[in-house]
Enzyme design. Structure first.
Site, PDB file in Angstrom:
ATOM      1  CB  ALA A 175       5.771 -13.388   1.430  1.00  0.00           C
ATOM      2  CB  CYS A 176       7.572  -9.282   2.957  1.00  0.00           C
ATOM      3  SG  CYS A 176       6.178  -8.893   3.426  1.00  0.00           S
TER       4      CYS A 176
END
Ligand code: COA
Length: 374
Positions: free
Chosen positions: A156-157
């Site tokens: 993800a981020c």
């Protein structure tokens, strides 16, 4: 140090279209008003929930975001569509993610003083990869004529710092000599532009970093990686259930559940202390005081969040050069955010100056690198 690794170049691809908060709010207002009119009876009867009307002032106040870049604008702003037009490409055409990566790769390699064919490791890290396989990283490897090996990964981020850690490990153990970390994010395709709590959050971009062993590096500007640190702690507060099992699931799910969703307040409250402790422990392990850090290139999701993190780490509010902000113009570009901040805002630092590049997000996941300009 013989196993010292340096960042020798970075590159940034900024998509061609920018959308202001006002433009986004105007299209969602039309769409939500229409929806509410069409479902007036069900809303009245309490069987359908009315769609909320967005507010540009709220967006800037709550997040610091003023605009975002997207790969395609008309589809996003079309009240009848609210998602980008991204036409299917044939197998013989370059994939969209590989296409975004190429200009950023060339910019980063030019800084590093390297040719495309000198690359022998490519790691693509993103919160959404456009297909399961063949890996986008392998397509890029083929396209640029690189050697070695390549793979995709998703944290993800935090994908940028996690993929940088993987590159650092590969360089240190000798399985690579010139690594590219590529973070292509087409967040506009996983975002839910029909919901006012989400429609403003994201933007598209692609970043690239070149990492090499210090004894190989020829770049004029080099950033030694002093320490890396990764951390994960399970949470459902940010979730994306899109996946290959979806067509086999017999219980119909709200399609909104199959793209990005989050409990923003909870994320804010839970992630800030995790990131503060993470950075403190990272600096503590190097016997460094926060005052020794000239710049914090933080993940770019929310301005207040970054100010709070920097304030708690530094013991005071950062000035604008200490914790640079790019989310005002780019919004949350997921894994690319902290690297965009590093790419655009590392000027003015001198040899010996220290900085922290830190990303955080779904998982939860937190990663950071302490770097020193050589
Ligand atoms: N326009 C107008 N009102 C809006 C709105 C919009 N675009 N979006 C939300 N609202 C409303 C909400 O519906 C809510 O209304 P209510 O009080 O009647 O329920 C109110 O504004 C407050 O919403 P809330 O979600 O509590 O706002 P917030 O101050 O927490 O800001 C975020 C929302 C998403 C900007 C913020 O929580 C955030 O950034 N959190 C961290 C997210 C993050 O880092 N995620 C990582 C992803 S990688």
């Amino acid at each position: 140090m013989p196993d010292s690794v340096v960042i020798t170049g970075t590159g940034l691809f900024t998509p061609p279209h920018s959308i202001s908060n006002d433009e986004l709010v105007a299209s969602l207002t039309v769409s939500a008003t229409r929806f509410n009119e069409e479902h007036a009876a069900e809303i009245e009867a309490g069987t359908v929930e009315a769609r909320a009307i967005p507010d540009a002032e709220f967006i800037e106040k709550a997040s610091g975001i003023r605009s975002r870049y997207v790969m395609e604008k008309e589809g996003v702003l079309d009240p009848d569509r609210l998602r980008p037009h991204l036409p299917t490409r044939s197998e013989d055409e370059l994939s969209l993610m590989a296409e975004m990566a190429l200009p950023a790769i060339d910019e980063a390699l030019a800084q590093a003083g390297r040719r495309r064919d000198e690359v022998d490791c490519i790691i693509v890290g993103a919160s959404n990869i456009q297909r399961a396989y063949p890996a986008v990283a392998i397509e890029i490897q083929h396209t640029i004529g690189a050697g070695g090996w390549a793979y995709d990964m998703n944290v993800a981020c935090s994908s940028a710092t996690f993929s940088m850690q993987a590159a650092v490990d590969a360089l240190r153990n000798g399985s690579a000599r010139c690594a590219l970390v590529v973070n292509p994010e087409i967040t506009s395709a996983h975002n839910n532009f029909a919901l006012r709590d989400h429609h403003f959050i994201f933007g598209d971009a692609c970043t690239v970093a070149v990492l090499e062993r210090a004894d190989d590096a020829v770049a004029a500007e080099q950033w030694e990686v002093l320490r890396t640190r990764l951390e994960t702690k399970f949470s459902n507060s940010i979730r994306n259930d899109f996946g290959f099992l979806n067509p086999c699931e017999d219980d119909a799910r709200d399609p909104f559940e199959l793209v990005f969703r989050q409990r923003g307040q909870q994320v804010f409250k839970e992630v800030v202390p995790l990131v503060v402790r993470h950075i403190e422990e990272q600096l503590g392990a190097l016997s460094l005081d926060a005052a020794a850090i000239r710049r914090f290139w933080l993940h770019q999701a929310n301005l207040k969040m970054n100010q709070l993190i920097a304030k708690q780490v530094l013991g005071r509010l950062p000035d604008e050069t200490e914790a640079p902000v790019i989310l005002d113009r780019y919004a949350n570009t997921s894994s690319a955010g902290s690297v965009i901040a590093f790419h655009l805002h590392r000027g003015g630092l001198e040899a010996g100056h220290l900085g922290v590049l830190c990303s955080f997000g779904a998982g939860y996941s937190i990663g950071s690198l302490v770097v020193r300009k050589r």
